[in-house]
Design a protein around this motif. Structure first.
Motif, PDB file in Angstrom:
ATOM      1  N   PHE A   1      -0.255   2.823  -3.403  1.00 42.23           N
ATOM      2  CA  PHE A   1      -1.132   3.487  -3.079  1.00 42.23           C
ATOM      3  C   PHE A   1      -0.534   5.119  -3.660  1.00 42.23           C
ATOM      4  O   PHE A   1      -0.321   5.648  -2.322  1.00 42.23           O
ATOM      5  CB  PHE A   1      -2.098   3.735  -2.758  1.00 42.23           C
ATOM      6  CG  PHE A   1      -2.690   2.305  -2.604  1.00 42.23           C
ATOM      7  CD1 PHE A   1      -3.146   1.204  -3.362  1.00 42.23           C
ATOM      8  CD2 PHE A   1      -2.504   1.790  -1.564  1.00 42.23           C
ATOM      9  CE1 PHE A   1      -3.574   0.584  -3.511  1.00 42.23           C
ATOM     10  CE2 PHE A   1      -3.721  -0.210  -1.530  1.00 42.23           C
ATOM     11  CZ  PHE A   1      -4.101  -0.479  -2.672  1.00 42.23           C
ATOM     12  N   ARG A   2      -0.641   5.587  -4.269  1.00 34.38           N
ATOM     13  CA  ARG A   2       0.273   7.227  -4.825  1.00 34.38           C
ATOM     14  C   ARG A   2      -0.943   7.964  -5.241  1.00 34.38           C
ATOM     15  O   ARG A   2      -2.088   7.543  -6.364  1.00 34.38           O
ATOM     16  CB  ARG A   2       1.849   6.849  -5.556  1.00 34.38           C
ATOM     17  CG  ARG A   2       1.405   6.532  -6.946  1.00 34.38           C
ATOM     18  CD  ARG A   2       2.612   5.617  -7.239  1.00 34.38           C
ATOM     19  NE  ARG A   2       2.248   5.037  -9.025  1.00 34.38           N
ATOM     20  CZ  ARG A   2       1.636   4.590  -9.038  1.00 34.38           C
ATOM     21  NH1 ARG A   2       1.072   3.816  -8.584  1.00 34.38           N
ATOM     22  NH2 ARG A   2       1.663   4.472 -10.874  1.00 34.38           N
TER      23      ARG A   2
ATOM     24  N   ASP B   1      -8.680   2.519  -8.594  1.00 26.44           N
ATOM     25  CA  ASP B   1      -8.407   3.842  -8.359  1.00 26.44           C
ATOM     26  C   ASP B   1      -7.100   3.719  -9.509  1.00 26.44           C
ATOM     27  O   ASP B   1      -6.999   4.317  -9.683  1.00 26.44           O
ATOM     28  CB  ASP B   1      -8.260   4.219  -7.378  1.00 26.44           C
ATOM     29  CG  ASP B   1      -9.686   4.984  -6.365  1.00 26.44           C
ATOM     30  OD1 ASP B   1     -10.786   4.174  -7.395  1.00 26.44           O
ATOM     31  OD2 ASP B   1      -9.530   4.874  -5.898  1.00 26.44           O
ATOM     32  N   LEU B   2      -6.230   2.739  -9.280  1.00 27.25           N
ATOM     33  CA  LEU B   2      -4.791   2.903  -9.940  1.00 27.25           C
ATOM     34  C   LEU B   2      -4.869   2.303 -11.756  1.00 27.25           C
ATOM     35  O   LEU B   2      -4.177   2.859 -12.668  1.00 27.25           O
ATOM     36  CB  LEU B   2      -4.240   1.675  -9.698  1.00 27.25           C
ATOM     37  CG  LEU B   2      -3.393   2.104  -8.059  1.00 27.25           C
ATOM     38  CD1 LEU B   2      -2.794   0.607  -7.616  1.00 27.25           C
ATOM     39  CD2 LEU B   2      -2.137   3.320  -8.096  1.00 27.25           C
TER      40      LEU B   2
ATOM     41  N   ARG C   1      -8.867   1.134  -4.034  1.00 25.83           N
ATOM     42  CA  ARG C   1      -7.805   1.257  -4.300  1.00 25.83           C
ATOM     43  C   ARG C   1      -6.874   0.635  -5.070  1.00 25.83           C
ATOM     44  O   ARG C   1      -6.674   1.434  -6.374  1.00 25.83           O
ATOM     45  CB  ARG C   1      -6.693   1.415  -3.066  1.00 25.83           C
ATOM     46  CG  ARG C   1      -7.871   2.245  -1.910  1.00 25.83           C
ATOM     47  CD  ARG C   1      -6.574   2.541  -0.521  1.00 25.83           C
ATOM     48  NE  ARG C   1      -5.686   3.590  -0.478  1.00 25.83           N
ATOM     49  CZ  ARG C   1      -4.713   3.254   0.401  1.00 25.83           C
ATOM     50  NH1 ARG C   1      -4.509   3.010   1.517  1.00 25.83           N
ATOM     51  NH2 ARG C   1      -3.660   4.196   0.316  1.00 25.83           N
ATOM     52  N   LEU C   2      -6.814  -0.492  -5.440  1.00 22.62           N
ATOM     53  CA  LEU C   2      -6.265  -1.204  -6.685  1.00 22.62           C
ATOM     54  C   LEU C   2      -7.367  -0.869  -7.881  1.00 22.62           C
ATOM     55  O   LEU C   2      -6.302  -0.182  -8.502  1.00 22.62           O
ATOM     56  CB  LEU C   2      -6.923  -2.553  -5.998  1.00 22.62           C
ATOM     57  CG  LEU C   2      -5.369  -3.369  -5.600  1.00 22.62           C
ATOM     58  CD1 LEU C   2      -5.102  -4.855  -5.401  1.00 22.62           C
ATOM     59  CD2 LEU C   2      -3.611  -2.369  -6.428  1.00 22.62           C
TER      60      LEU C   2
ATOM     61  N   ALA D   1       1.195  -0.799  -0.526  1.00 24.13           N
ATOM     62  CA  ALA D   1       0.346   0.057  -0.063  1.00 24.13           C
ATOM     63  C   ALA D   1       0.564   1.546   0.262  1.00 24.13           C
ATOM     64  O   ALA D   1       0.656   1.999  -0.302  1.00 24.13           O
ATOM     65  CB  ALA D   1      -0.923   0.515   1.233  1.00 24.13           C
TER      66      ALA D   1
ATOM     67  N   PHE E   1      -8.736  -2.138   0.585  1.00 27.87           N
ATOM     68  CA  PHE E   1      -7.502  -2.163  -0.342  1.00 27.87           C
ATOM     69  C   PHE E   1      -8.464  -2.689  -1.878  1.00 27.87           C
ATOM     70  O   PHE E   1      -7.288  -1.738  -3.470  1.00 27.87           O
ATOM     71  CB  PHE E   1      -6.964  -3.214   0.102  1.00 27.87           C
ATOM     72  CG  PHE E   1      -5.490  -3.570  -0.260  1.00 27.87           C
ATOM     73  CD1 PHE E   1      -4.594  -3.309  -0.522  1.00 27.87           C
ATOM     74  CD2 PHE E   1      -5.512  -4.558  -2.005  1.00 27.87           C
ATOM     75  CE1 PHE E   1      -3.401  -3.347  -1.003  1.00 27.87           C
ATOM     76  CE2 PHE E   1      -4.198  -4.898  -2.352  1.00 27.87           C
ATOM     77  CZ  PHE E   1      -2.948  -5.126  -2.005  1.00 27.87           C
TER      78      PHE E   1
END
Length: 101
Positions: free
Chosen positions: A7-8, A74-75, A71-72, A3, A68
């Motif tokens: 996640f950036r 979103d990448l 957020r993946l 993470a 999690f």
């Protein structure tokens, strides 16, 4: 570790390329993230962790939870197609191993 590295905030590459008037995005197949060599190691580690038959699904659910996975997802806004390929593979493996997500 995963993470903290994956996640950036993704750069707005369209803004960067407006500086060069002669640049045509349709001519290039895809954009390459300069931090890819670092990111690839983290993606490879995550893929091997998720795909490993030795990974305890009950224990891994503590870390690979709903937020999690979101957020993946979103990448996928990343412009780098190599990152998209890893994300697709990892998310398919997560789905197979952790059906509840």
């Amino acid at each position: 570790m995963v993470a903290a590295n994956l996640f950036r905030a993704l750069p707005n590459l369209n803004h960067v390329f407006k500086v060069v008037d002669l640049y045509d995005q349709e001519d290039d197949e895809f954009c390459m993230d300069p931090s890819w060599p670092h990111l690839q190691i983290v993606y490879e580690f995550l893929l091997r962790f998720v795909a490993s038959p030795e990974t305890n699904a009950k224990l891994a659910k503590r870390y690979i939870d709903h937020s999690f996975v979101l957020r993946l997802l979103d990448l996928f806004d990343s412009e780098d197609q190599r990152e998209h390929k890893y994300l697709k593979t990892i998310l398919h493996r997560i789905y197979g191993k952790f059906m509840v997500h």
